[in-house]
Design an enzyme around this catalytic site. Sequence first.
Site, PDB file in Angstrom:
ATOM      1  N   ARG A 139       0.861  -1.167   0.000  1.00 43.99           N
ATOM      2  CA  ARG A 139       0.000   0.000   0.000  1.00 43.99           C
ATOM      3  C   ARG A 139       0.904   1.225   0.000  1.00 43.99           C
ATOM      4  O   ARG A 139       2.055   1.158   0.441  1.00 43.99           O
ATOM      5  CB  ARG A 139      -0.885   0.020   1.253  1.00 43.99           C
ATOM      6  CG  ARG A 139      -1.827  -1.159   1.370  1.00 43.99           C
ATOM      7  CD  ARG A 139      -2.626  -1.104   2.665  1.00 43.99           C
ATOM      8  NE  ARG A 139      -3.533  -2.235   2.785  1.00 43.99           N
ATOM      9  CZ  ARG A 139      -3.249  -3.366   3.422  1.00 43.99           C
ATOM     10  NH1 ARG A 139      -2.091  -3.497   4.036  1.00 43.99           N
ATOM     11  NH2 ARG A 139      -4.121  -4.346   3.470  1.00 43.99           N
ATOM     12  N   LYS A 164      -2.615  -1.777   7.091  1.00 40.49           N
ATOM     13  CA  LYS A 164      -4.017  -1.501   7.401  1.00 40.49           C
ATOM     14  C   LYS A 164      -4.441  -2.265   8.652  1.00 40.49           C
ATOM     15  O   LYS A 164      -4.172  -3.452   8.775  1.00 40.49           O
ATOM     16  CB  LYS A 164      -4.887  -1.901   6.216  1.00 40.49           C
ATOM     17  CG  LYS A 164      -6.311  -1.397   6.302  1.00 40.49           C
ATOM     18  CD  LYS A 164      -7.009  -1.536   4.978  1.00 40.49           C
ATOM     19  CE  LYS A 164      -8.417  -0.961   5.058  1.00 40.49           C
ATOM     20  NZ  LYS A 164      -8.999  -0.749   3.745  1.00 40.49           N
ATOM     21  N   HIS A 231      -2.177   2.566  -5.844  1.00 40.76           N
ATOM     22  CA  HIS A 231      -2.727   1.326  -5.302  1.00 40.76           C
ATOM     23  C   HIS A 231      -2.901   0.263  -6.389  1.00 40.76           C
ATOM     24  O   HIS A 231      -2.886  -0.939  -6.102  1.00 40.76           O
ATOM     25  CB  HIS A 231      -4.071   1.602  -4.624  1.00 40.76           C
ATOM     26  CG  HIS A 231      -4.508   0.513  -3.693  1.00 40.76           C
ATOM     27  ND1 HIS A 231      -3.972   0.351  -2.436  1.00 40.76           N
ATOM     28  CD2 HIS A 231      -5.385  -0.495  -3.855  1.00 40.76           C
ATOM     29  CE1 HIS A 231      -4.523  -0.696  -1.852  1.00 40.76           C
ATOM     30  NE2 HIS A 231      -5.387  -1.230  -2.700  1.00 40.76           N
ATOM     31  N   ARG A 234      -0.381  -2.440  -6.515  1.00 41.02           N
ATOM     32  CA  ARG A 234      -0.623  -3.564  -5.605  1.00 41.02           C
ATOM     33  C   ARG A 234      -1.522  -4.601  -6.274  1.00 41.02           C
ATOM     34  O   ARG A 234      -1.286  -5.802  -6.179  1.00 41.02           O
ATOM     35  CB  ARG A 234      -1.262  -3.011  -4.324  1.00 41.02           C
ATOM     36  CG  ARG A 234      -1.644  -4.029  -3.272  1.00 41.02           C
ATOM     37  CD  ARG A 234      -2.010  -3.278  -1.995  1.00 41.02           C
ATOM     38  NE  ARG A 234      -2.874  -4.036  -1.108  1.00 41.02           N
ATOM     39  CZ  ARG A 234      -2.438  -4.851  -0.142  1.00 41.02           C
ATOM     40  NH1 ARG A 234      -1.141  -5.033   0.012  1.00 41.02           N
ATOM     41  NH2 ARG A 234      -3.283  -5.476   0.631  1.00 41.02           N
ATOM     42  N   HIS A 257      -3.562  -9.797   4.084  1.00 38.57           N
ATOM     43  CA  HIS A 257      -4.968  -9.865   4.466  1.00 38.57           C
ATOM     44  C   HIS A 257      -5.582 -11.180   4.036  1.00 38.57           C
ATOM     45  O   HIS A 257      -5.026 -11.921   3.231  1.00 38.57           O
ATOM     46  CB  HIS A 257      -5.761  -8.695   3.908  1.00 38.57           C
ATOM     47  CG  HIS A 257      -5.858  -8.669   2.422  1.00 38.57           C
ATOM     48  ND1 HIS A 257      -6.834  -9.335   1.742  1.00 38.57           N
ATOM     49  CD2 HIS A 257      -5.098  -8.076   1.497  1.00 38.57           C
ATOM     50  CE1 HIS A 257      -6.677  -9.118   0.462  1.00 38.57           C
ATOM     51  NE2 HIS A 257      -5.629  -8.365   0.273  1.00 38.57           N
ATOM     52  N   TYR A 266     -10.820 -10.394 -10.746  1.00 43.06           N
ATOM     53  CA  TYR A 266     -10.521  -9.937 -12.091  1.00 43.06           C
ATOM     54  C   TYR A 266      -9.403 -10.710 -12.782  1.00 43.06           C
ATOM     55  O   TYR A 266      -8.837 -10.294 -13.750  1.00 43.06           O
ATOM     56  CB  TYR A 266     -10.197  -8.442 -12.121  1.00 43.06           C
ATOM     57  CG  TYR A 266      -9.255  -7.991 -11.056  1.00 43.06           C
ATOM     58  CD1 TYR A 266      -7.900  -8.258 -11.135  1.00 43.06           C
ATOM     59  CD2 TYR A 266      -9.729  -7.297  -9.948  1.00 43.06           C
ATOM     60  CE1 TYR A 266      -7.051  -7.836 -10.159  1.00 43.06           C
ATOM     61  CE2 TYR A 266      -8.883  -6.886  -8.972  1.00 43.06           C
ATOM     62  CZ  TYR A 266      -7.534  -7.149  -9.085  1.00 43.06           C
ATOM     63  OH  TYR A 266      -6.701  -6.732  -8.113  1.00 43.06           O
TER      64      TYR A 266
END
Length: 295
Positions: A139, A164, A231, A234, A257, A266
């Site tokens: 990030r 995060k 971003h 990433r 995460h 995607y």
Amino acid sequence: MNIKQQAHFDSLYQQHLSNLTLQGKRPATIDAYSRALRRISAYFDCPPDTLTTQDLKQYFEALIKSHSWSTVKLDRNGLQFFYRYTIEKQWEWLNIVKPPQVKRLPDMLTPSQINLLLNNTHQYRYQVFFFTLYSMGLRLGEGLGLTVHDIDSAGMQVHIRDGKGGKDRLIPLSTPLLNALRNYWKTHRHPTLLFPGLGNGRNSPMDRGGIQKALKQVLRDCRIHKHISPHSLRHCFATHLLEQGLDLRSLQHLLGHASLNTTARYTQLTPLKQKDTIVALNLLSSKLEIDWRSK
DNA sequence: AGTTTTGCTGTCATTCGTCG
DNA sequence: CGACGAATGACAGCAAAACT
């Protein structure tokens, strides 16, 4: 508000802030939730503890007209927190405001477009920074927070701090990235920061806005008209690794995460055979041929 | 459903060359 | 030397995602 009301508001506001801290909320959340309280009090010009359900409906009706759903959502959650923790009232929030559901797919760059982008980044600091984000899938804030002590060149890994939700993780370090970071560091030799700001901002990381602006410029130069932000690097990192056959579990580790919904959605690949993470990571950067802008 | 982050833009203050 | 503007940083507010 008269003086008495103002004093009452101040007291409630302080309690609100204190409760947010007590509940362990992160600074960004405290910011947003306290703004919600300031905004509604300004709207009605009175302390927020006497408002009725009708008042709230009126408020949100106006807010939806003037602001985006993102803002409405934050206000809703902020006020909900206030009513739950600071005063006893419980509102039926869902009946007052319910944001519409939306699903979006982010734009993506191919490995050769990444290559093009890096080679058209003519400012050395941004070139190395973009390469860092892409080759470790960081990030923006994680990249900016990197210090020289986070780079373990003996163990060939990088300590990512305060991601995060305040989480740390370790990421394997590729040789090309280590070399890039070393060469770039020699241009400023900051005692701790890897990406310090310029001028009198040299004791804090580079400016986020500058990074975003630089990336937009490079995209224009490259005639890439997709919606790409730092971003996105990433996202590209994750997608390209999947395309190379890295398994999901390893990827989740790298990204720090658990859910991969946004990333996995995607890519059309279903496969994912087990493969060594480090090999895959090295492959990622070895595919790039970057003409470094040093000196 | 709720929390936390990034993205983007505008404002204001400061710095820094450079031109006169 | 000072005026000037460009560049930069700190900061805030809102928007949009990302993540739990």
